[in-house]
Write an enzyme that holds these catalytic residues in place. Structure first.
Site, PDB file in Angstrom:
ATOM      1  N   GLN A  67       0.844  -1.197   0.000  1.00  0.00           N
ATOM      2  CA  GLN A  67       0.000   0.000   0.000  1.00  0.00           C
ATOM      3  C   GLN A  67       0.875   1.241   0.000  1.00  0.00           C
ATOM      4  O   GLN A  67       1.944   1.264   0.604  1.00  0.00           O
ATOM      5  CB  GLN A  67      -0.894  -0.008   1.246  1.00  0.00           C
ATOM      6  CG  GLN A  67      -1.860   1.160   1.351  1.00  0.00           C
ATOM      7  CD  GLN A  67      -2.832   0.997   2.507  1.00  0.00           C
ATOM      8  OE1 GLN A  67      -3.458  -0.040   2.671  1.00  0.00           O
ATOM      9  NE2 GLN A  67      -2.955   2.034   3.318  1.00  0.00           N
TER      10      GLN A  67
ATOM     11  N   ARG B 223       0.349  13.769  14.471  1.00  0.00           N
ATOM     12  CA  ARG B 223      -0.304  12.489  14.193  1.00  0.00           C
ATOM     13  C   ARG B 223       0.507  11.385  14.861  1.00  0.00           C
ATOM     14  O   ARG B 223       1.701  11.253  14.621  1.00  0.00           O
ATOM     15  CB  ARG B 223      -0.411  12.237  12.688  1.00  0.00           C
ATOM     16  CG  ARG B 223      -1.282  13.248  11.934  1.00  0.00           C
ATOM     17  CD  ARG B 223      -1.342  12.906  10.445  1.00  0.00           C
ATOM     18  NE  ARG B 223      -2.009  13.931   9.667  1.00  0.00           N
ATOM     19  CZ  ARG B 223      -3.254  13.840   9.166  1.00  0.00           C
ATOM     20  NH1 ARG B 223      -3.964  12.752   9.402  1.00  0.00           N
ATOM     21  NH2 ARG B 223      -3.773  14.821   8.455  1.00  0.00           N
TER      22      ARG B 223
ATOM     23  N   HIS C 148       1.358   6.015  16.320  1.00  0.00           N
ATOM     24  CA  HIS C 148       0.586   4.937  15.728  1.00  0.00           C
ATOM     25  C   HIS C 148       1.443   3.693  15.536  1.00  0.00           C
ATOM     26  O   HIS C 148       2.637   3.787  15.254  1.00  0.00           O
ATOM     27  CB  HIS C 148       0.025   5.372  14.370  1.00  0.00           C
ATOM     28  CG  HIS C 148      -0.913   6.538  14.459  1.00  0.00           C
ATOM     29  ND1 HIS C 148      -1.142   7.384  13.399  1.00  0.00           N
ATOM     30  CD2 HIS C 148      -1.679   7.004  15.492  1.00  0.00           C
ATOM     31  CE1 HIS C 148      -2.023   8.311  13.757  1.00  0.00           C
ATOM     32  NE2 HIS C 148      -2.354   8.105  15.014  1.00  0.00           N
TER      33      HIS C 148
ATOM     34  N   LYS D 156       7.332   0.298   7.478  1.00  0.00           N
ATOM     35  CA  LYS D 156       7.001   1.543   6.782  1.00  0.00           C
ATOM     36  C   LYS D 156       8.260   2.221   6.275  1.00  0.00           C
ATOM     37  O   LYS D 156       9.322   2.141   6.898  1.00  0.00           O
ATOM     38  CB  LYS D 156       6.266   2.504   7.721  1.00  0.00           C
ATOM     39  CG  LYS D 156       4.988   1.959   8.319  1.00  0.00           C
ATOM     40  CD  LYS D 156       4.370   2.925   9.311  1.00  0.00           C
ATOM     41  CE  LYS D 156       3.109   2.356   9.934  1.00  0.00           C
ATOM     42  NZ  LYS D 156       2.517   3.287  10.925  1.00  0.00           N
TER      43      LYS D 156
ATOM     44  N   HIS E 220       5.093   5.190  15.222  1.00  0.00           N
ATOM     45  CA  HIS E 220       5.408   6.320  14.353  1.00  0.00           C
ATOM     46  C   HIS E 220       4.530   7.513  14.695  1.00  0.00           C
ATOM     47  O   HIS E 220       3.334   7.368  14.968  1.00  0.00           O
ATOM     48  CB  HIS E 220       5.181   5.935  12.886  1.00  0.00           C
ATOM     49  CG  HIS E 220       5.450   7.038  11.922  1.00  0.00           C
ATOM     50  ND1 HIS E 220       4.470   7.564  11.103  1.00  0.00           N
ATOM     51  CD2 HIS E 220       6.581   7.743  11.656  1.00  0.00           C
ATOM     52  CE1 HIS E 220       4.994   8.525  10.359  1.00  0.00           C
ATOM     53  NE2 HIS E 220       6.269   8.667  10.690  1.00  0.00           N
TER      54      HIS E 220
ATOM     55  N   TYR F 287       3.674   7.303   2.583  1.00  0.00           N
ATOM     56  CA  TYR F 287       3.963   6.101   3.353  1.00  0.00           C
ATOM     57  C   TYR F 287       3.978   4.909   2.402  1.00  0.00           C
ATOM     58  O   TYR F 287       2.952   4.610   1.766  1.00  0.00           O
ATOM     59  CB  TYR F 287       2.893   5.835   4.407  1.00  0.00           C
ATOM     60  CG  TYR F 287       2.469   7.012   5.246  1.00  0.00           C
ATOM     61  CD1 TYR F 287       2.846   7.119   6.580  1.00  0.00           C
ATOM     62  CD2 TYR F 287       1.648   8.017   4.712  1.00  0.00           C
ATOM     63  CE1 TYR F 287       2.430   8.186   7.370  1.00  0.00           C
ATOM     64  CE2 TYR F 287       1.235   9.092   5.486  1.00  0.00           C
ATOM     65  CZ  TYR F 287       1.625   9.170   6.811  1.00  0.00           C
ATOM     66  OH  TYR F 287       1.211  10.237   7.574  1.00  0.00           O
TER      67      TYR F 287
ATOM     68  N   GLU G  16      -5.046  -1.254  13.782  1.00  0.00           N
ATOM     69  CA  GLU G  16      -4.319  -0.005  13.952  1.00  0.00           C
ATOM     70  C   GLU G  16      -4.537   0.554  15.354  1.00  0.00           C
ATOM     71  O   GLU G  16      -5.667   0.817  15.755  1.00  0.00           O
ATOM     72  CB  GLU G  16      -4.749   1.007  12.892  1.00  0.00           C
ATOM     73  CG  GLU G  16      -4.426   0.564  11.470  1.00  0.00           C
ATOM     74  CD  GLU G  16      -2.958   0.196  11.291  1.00  0.00           C
ATOM     75  OE1 GLU G  16      -2.089   0.977  11.745  1.00  0.00           O
ATOM     76  OE2 GLU G  16      -2.677  -0.862  10.710  1.00  0.00           O
TER      77      GLU G  16
ATOM     78  N   ASP H  78      -6.195  10.155  18.746  1.00  0.00           N
ATOM     79  CA  ASP H  78      -4.881  10.394  19.334  1.00  0.00           C
ATOM     80  C   ASP H  78      -4.988  11.106  20.680  1.00  0.00           C
ATOM     81  O   ASP H  78      -4.193  10.849  21.590  1.00  0.00           O
ATOM     82  CB  ASP H  78      -4.022  11.215  18.372  1.00  0.00           C
ATOM     83  CG  ASP H  78      -3.605  10.409  17.149  1.00  0.00           C
ATOM     84  OD1 ASP H  78      -3.690   9.174  17.194  1.00  0.00           O
ATOM     85  OD2 ASP H  78      -3.205  11.034  16.144  1.00  0.00           O
TER      86      ASP H  78
END
Length: 226
Positions: A61, A73, A76, A86, A133, A146, A157, A186
């Site tokens: 992806q 952000r 994660h 990643k 991350h 990404y 996730e 978050d």
């Protein structure tokens, strides 16, 4: 915007550098400029094979995010297994990119490192399976790409609070002085202790095995390579 740590862009073109999180590294590609603009190769499989002995990982992806200045952000990570590796870069604007070791049993468990990513230098960060991350946008329209070894599955996730007292991320001012712009997910994310108690943190040995399976071989430790 004042930075919390030495997150410079001083790495020489063509250089890979190990980060404080075991297995994570950063790569600064060569940039060719002329009157028309610039050209760079963010990833070259031949070059990667020369240092790692295998391709980056089977690409599953490619995703993009855009954030205004002050947005944070993360942190994660993906439930492991299945786990996701990643390769991230900033193609417009600039961010501080954070790599956080959430793998229980890892020699660098709880450690983190930060790298400034921007469109000017094209630097990228590799995050192995089981690593968390996050990033803080330093400019408006900061755009991240990404490359992912797995596809998005919502229930896999997970998130860790950027304010976790064990991790103690140092965010850039004024983000560090004022409340950062966070999603509801978050903002309400659990602490490291809560995730550990729930059995949701990745295991180092499991993460390492999944990492090895992606390319058949783990990259050797990276110092500084041209």
């Amino acid at each position: 915007m004042s930075l919390p740590v030495d997150a410079s862009t001083a790495d020489a073109p063509g250089t890979r550098r190990a980060l404080a999180v075991a297995g994570a590294w950063t790569f600064t590609p060569a940039t060719h400029r002329d009157g028309r603009g610039l050209f760079r190769t963010a990833y070259d499989e031949r070059d990667h094979r020369a240092f790692a002995g295998a391709p980056l990982f089977p690409l599953a992806q490619v995703s993009t995010s855009r954030s205004r200045a002050g947005v944070v952000r993360g942190i994660h990570f993906t439930r492991t297994p299945p786990g996701v590796a990643k390769y991230v870069s900033c193609v417009h604007g600039s961010v501080l990119d954070y790599v956080v070791d959430l793998r229980t049993g890892s020699p660098t468990f709880g450690a983190w490192d930060v790298v400034r990513l921007d469109a000017e230098h094209g630097r990228a960060v590799y995050l192995p399976v089981g690593v968390g991350h996050a990033f803080a946008a330093l400019s408006d329209d900061a755009t991240m790409t990404y490359l992912l070894s797995g596809t998005y599955v919502p229930e896999n996730e997970l998130a860790l609070s950027i304010h976790d007292p064990r991790i103690r991320l140092r965010l850039p001012r004024p983000v560090g002085r004022d409340a950062p712009v966070l999603s509801a997910r978050d903002r309400d994310a659990p602490t490291l202790a809560e995730l550990d108690a729930a059995g949701l943190l990745p295991d180092h040995s499991t993460s390492t095995a999944l990492e090895a399976a992606l390319g058949g071989r783990l990259p050797r430790p990276v110092e500084e390579t041209a």
